[in-house]
Design a protein around this motif. Structure first.
Motif, PDB file in Angstrom:
ATOM      1  N   UNK A  40       0.849  -1.202   0.000  1.00  0.00           N
ATOM      2  CA  UNK A  40       0.000   0.000   0.000  1.00  0.00           C
ATOM      3  C   UNK A  40       0.886   1.254   0.000  1.00  0.00           C
ATOM      4  N   UNK A  41       0.371   2.337  -0.525  1.00  0.00           N
ATOM      5  CA  UNK A  41       1.163   3.564  -0.669  1.00  0.00           C
ATOM      6  C   UNK A  41       1.809   3.999   0.638  1.00  0.00           C
ATOM      7  N   UNK A  42       1.066   3.923   1.731  1.00  0.00           N
ATOM      8  CA  UNK A  42       1.597   4.378   3.018  1.00  0.00           C
ATOM      9  C   UNK A  42       2.741   3.479   3.491  1.00  0.00           C
ATOM     10  N   UNK A  43       2.593   2.167   3.289  1.00  0.00           N
ATOM     11  CA  UNK A  43       3.650   1.228   3.675  1.00  0.00           C
ATOM     12  C   UNK A  43       4.899   1.435   2.816  1.00  0.00           C
ATOM     13  N   UNK A  44       4.700   1.679   1.528  1.00  0.00           N
ATOM     14  CA  UNK A  44       5.825   1.943   0.632  1.00  0.00           C
ATOM     15  C   UNK A  44       6.567   3.195   1.068  1.00  0.00           C
ATOM     16  N   UNK A  45       5.825   4.231   1.413  1.00  0.00           N
ATOM     17  CA  UNK A  45       6.423   5.488   1.871  1.00  0.00           C
ATOM     18  C   UNK A  45       7.262   5.261   3.132  1.00  0.00           C
ATOM     19  N   UNK A  46       6.754   4.451   4.052  1.00  0.00           N
ATOM     20  CA  UNK A  46       7.480   4.167   5.293  1.00  0.00           C
ATOM     21  C   UNK A  46       8.772   3.387   5.018  1.00  0.00           C
ATOM     22  N   UNK A  47       8.697   2.412   4.092  1.00  0.00           N
ATOM     23  CA  UNK A  47       9.888   1.640   3.734  1.00  0.00           C
ATOM     24  C   UNK A  47      10.961   2.544   3.119  1.00  0.00           C
ATOM     25  N   UNK A  48      10.548   3.430   2.220  1.00  0.00           N
ATOM     26  CA  UNK A  48      11.494   4.325   1.568  1.00  0.00           C
ATOM     27  C   UNK A  48      12.132   5.275   2.579  1.00  0.00           C
ATOM     28  N   UNK A  49      11.343   5.731   3.546  1.00  0.00           N
ATOM     29  CA  UNK A  49      11.873   6.609   4.592  1.00  0.00           C
ATOM     30  C   UNK A  49      12.858   5.851   5.484  1.00  0.00           C
ATOM     31  N   UNK A  50      12.512   4.606   5.822  1.00  0.00           N
ATOM     32  CA  UNK A  50      13.403   3.787   6.642  1.00  0.00           C
ATOM     33  C   UNK A  50      14.723   3.523   5.912  1.00  0.00           C
ATOM     34  N   UNK A  51      14.628   3.274   4.624  1.00  0.00           N
ATOM     35  CA  UNK A  51      15.826   3.020   3.800  1.00  0.00           C
ATOM     36  C   UNK A  51      16.716   4.260   3.777  1.00  0.00           C
ATOM     37  N   UNK A  52      16.103   5.417   3.567  1.00  0.00           N
ATOM     38  CA  UNK A  52      16.874   6.664   3.529  1.00  0.00           C
ATOM     39  C   UNK A  52      17.520   6.940   4.883  1.00  0.00           C
ATOM     40  N   UNK A  53      16.791   6.706   5.958  1.00  0.00           N
ATOM     41  CA  UNK A  53      17.335   6.951   7.291  1.00  0.00           C
ATOM     42  C   UNK A  53      18.481   5.995   7.605  1.00  0.00           C
ATOM     43  N   UNK A  54      18.355   4.753   7.151  1.00  0.00           N
ATOM     44  CA  UNK A  54      19.428   3.777   7.373  1.00  0.00           C
ATOM     45  C   UNK A  54      20.727   4.243   6.711  1.00  0.00           C
ATOM     46  N   UNK A  55      20.613   4.800   5.528  1.00  0.00           N
ATOM     47  CA  UNK A  55      21.805   5.323   4.851  1.00  0.00           C
ATOM     48  C   UNK A  55      22.391   6.505   5.629  1.00  0.00           C
ATOM     49  N   UNK A  56      21.526   7.380   6.079  1.00  0.00           N
ATOM     50  CA  UNK A  56      21.997   8.572   6.794  1.00  0.00           C
ATOM     51  C   UNK A  56      22.683   8.232   8.110  1.00  0.00           C
ATOM     52  N   UNK A  57      22.163   7.215   8.803  1.00  0.00           N
ATOM     53  CA  UNK A  57      22.637   6.910  10.154  1.00  0.00           C
ATOM     54  C   UNK A  57      23.701   5.810  10.188  1.00  0.00           C
ATOM     55  N   UNK A  58      23.504   4.753   9.377  1.00  0.00           N
ATOM     56  CA  UNK A  58      24.346   3.568   9.499  1.00  0.00           C
ATOM     57  C   UNK A  58      25.333   3.349   8.355  1.00  0.00           C
ATOM     58  N   UNK A  59      25.094   3.974   7.224  1.00  0.00           N
ATOM     59  CA  UNK A  59      25.965   3.718   6.072  1.00  0.00           C
ATOM     60  C   UNK A  59      26.883   4.904   5.782  1.00  0.00           C
ATOM     61  N   UNK A  60      26.310   6.054   5.487  1.00  0.00           N
ATOM     62  CA  UNK A  60      27.132   7.199   5.079  1.00  0.00           C
ATOM     63  C   UNK A  60      28.149   7.635   6.140  1.00  0.00           C
ATOM     64  N   UNK A  61      27.804   7.684   7.438  1.00  0.00           N
ATOM     65  CA  UNK A  61      28.794   8.135   8.426  1.00  0.00           C
ATOM     66  C   UNK A  61      29.822   7.068   8.793  1.00  0.00           C
ATOM     67  N   UNK A  62      29.502   5.788   8.539  1.00  0.00           N
ATOM     68  CA  UNK A  62      30.337   4.699   9.042  1.00  0.00           C
ATOM     69  C   UNK A  62      31.171   4.051   7.947  1.00  0.00           C
ATOM     70  N   UNK A  63      30.604   3.912   6.782  1.00  0.00           N
ATOM     71  CA  UNK A  63      31.317   3.244   5.690  1.00  0.00           C
ATOM     72  C   UNK A  63      31.099   4.029   4.405  1.00  0.00           C
ATOM     73  N   UNK A  64      30.664   3.371   3.379  1.00  0.00           N
ATOM     74  CA  UNK A  64      30.334   4.008   2.102  1.00  0.00           C
ATOM     75  C   UNK A  64      29.317   3.118   1.416  1.00  0.00           C
ATOM     76  N   UNK A  65      28.656   3.663   0.413  1.00  0.00           N
ATOM     77  CA  UNK A  65      27.702   2.837  -0.333  1.00  0.00           C
ATOM     78  C   UNK A  65      28.405   1.643  -0.954  1.00  0.00           C
ATOM     79  N   UNK A  66      29.619   1.850  -1.453  1.00  0.00           N
ATOM     80  CA  UNK A  66      30.392   0.747  -2.038  1.00  0.00           C
ATOM     81  C   UNK A  66      30.660  -0.337  -1.001  1.00  0.00           C
ATOM     82  N   UNK A  67      31.118   0.050   0.196  1.00  0.00           N
ATOM     83  CA  UNK A  67      31.428  -0.931   1.236  1.00  0.00           C
ATOM     84  C   UNK A  67      30.174  -1.704   1.643  1.00  0.00           C
TER      85      UNK A  67
END
Length: 207
Positions: free
Chosen positions: A104-131
């Motif tokens: 559903x649209x709302x669930x998709x929106x939440x998944x996309x937000x969670x994905x973006x937040x994961x990059x901001x918090x756990x990927x970009x500051x700690x490693x890299x997209x490549x890693x």
């Protein structure tokens, strides 16, 4: 097919392949299928498999891989590429892979937000997209090697290489993909070499 336990005992980093023995096409396609079916973080399938077939290119690749004979003596060489720009938040690729879940649209929106937040918090500051993508590629690598072993086919993961040289040999667009790891498949020449592992008690902790 060997059982999983038998396959784990059979599998080793094969250093000497029989250059005259080739993997049948159907069997090799099954090995690639093991990679395709592998799990990945957020289901982003961060890998791309490049099968290096031409003898001339394999010679060039060998030079970029510290002269390791497995590159030219094995039946097949696979270079596993890690996706980079495509798996960043808010790309068409990411949206497409989430949308295939028919959420559903709302669930998709939440998944996309969670994905973006994961990059901001756990990927970009700690490693890299490549890693991060390369870590997912190693899941596919392991499944391909164990699956091959279950079929009686040997393999050797290759980490001894010049990343820049491999990417140059294969004309990789590094704005889209970067080399994560290489792996060779074929049939051993001679007996399996000794394999050493620590005891389970030395590796496991319960808390």
């Amino acid at each position: 097919m060997l059982t999983f336990t038998e396959a784990m005992a059979f599998r080793h980093a094969c250093k000497q392949f029989d250059p005259d023995k080739k993997i049948p096409d159907n069997d090799f396609e099954q090995i690639l299928e093991f990679g395709r079916l592998s799990p990945s973080s957020f289901g982003m399938e961060q890998w791309r498999f490049v099968v290096v077939k031409t003898p001339e290119r394999r010679k060039q690749l060998k030079a970029a891989c510290w002269g390791q004979a497995q590159i030219t003596d094995s039946s097949h060489v696979v270079v596993i590429l890690a996706k980079t720009s495509a798996v960043k938040p808010n790309t068409s690729y990411v949206n497409k892979l989430f949308q295939r879940r028919n959420l559903p649209d709302e669930a998709l929106k939440l998944y996309l937000e969670k994905y973006e937040n994961h990059h901001k918090v756990e990927i970009d500051p700690i490693m890299s997209t490549y890693a991060w993508s390369a870590r997912q590629c190693y899941i596919a690598l392991a499944n391909m090697m164990t699956g091959a072993a279950a079929m009686g086919i040997d393999s050797c993961p290759i980490e001894g290489f010049s990343k820049a040289q491999v990417e140059k040999v294969l004309s990789i667009d590094t704005s889209e993909h970067e080399v994560a790891v290489l792996v060779t498949f074929g049939y051993r020449a001679g007996e399996q070499t000794a394999r050493y592992r620590q005891k389970l008690d030395d590796l496991v902790e319960y808390c």
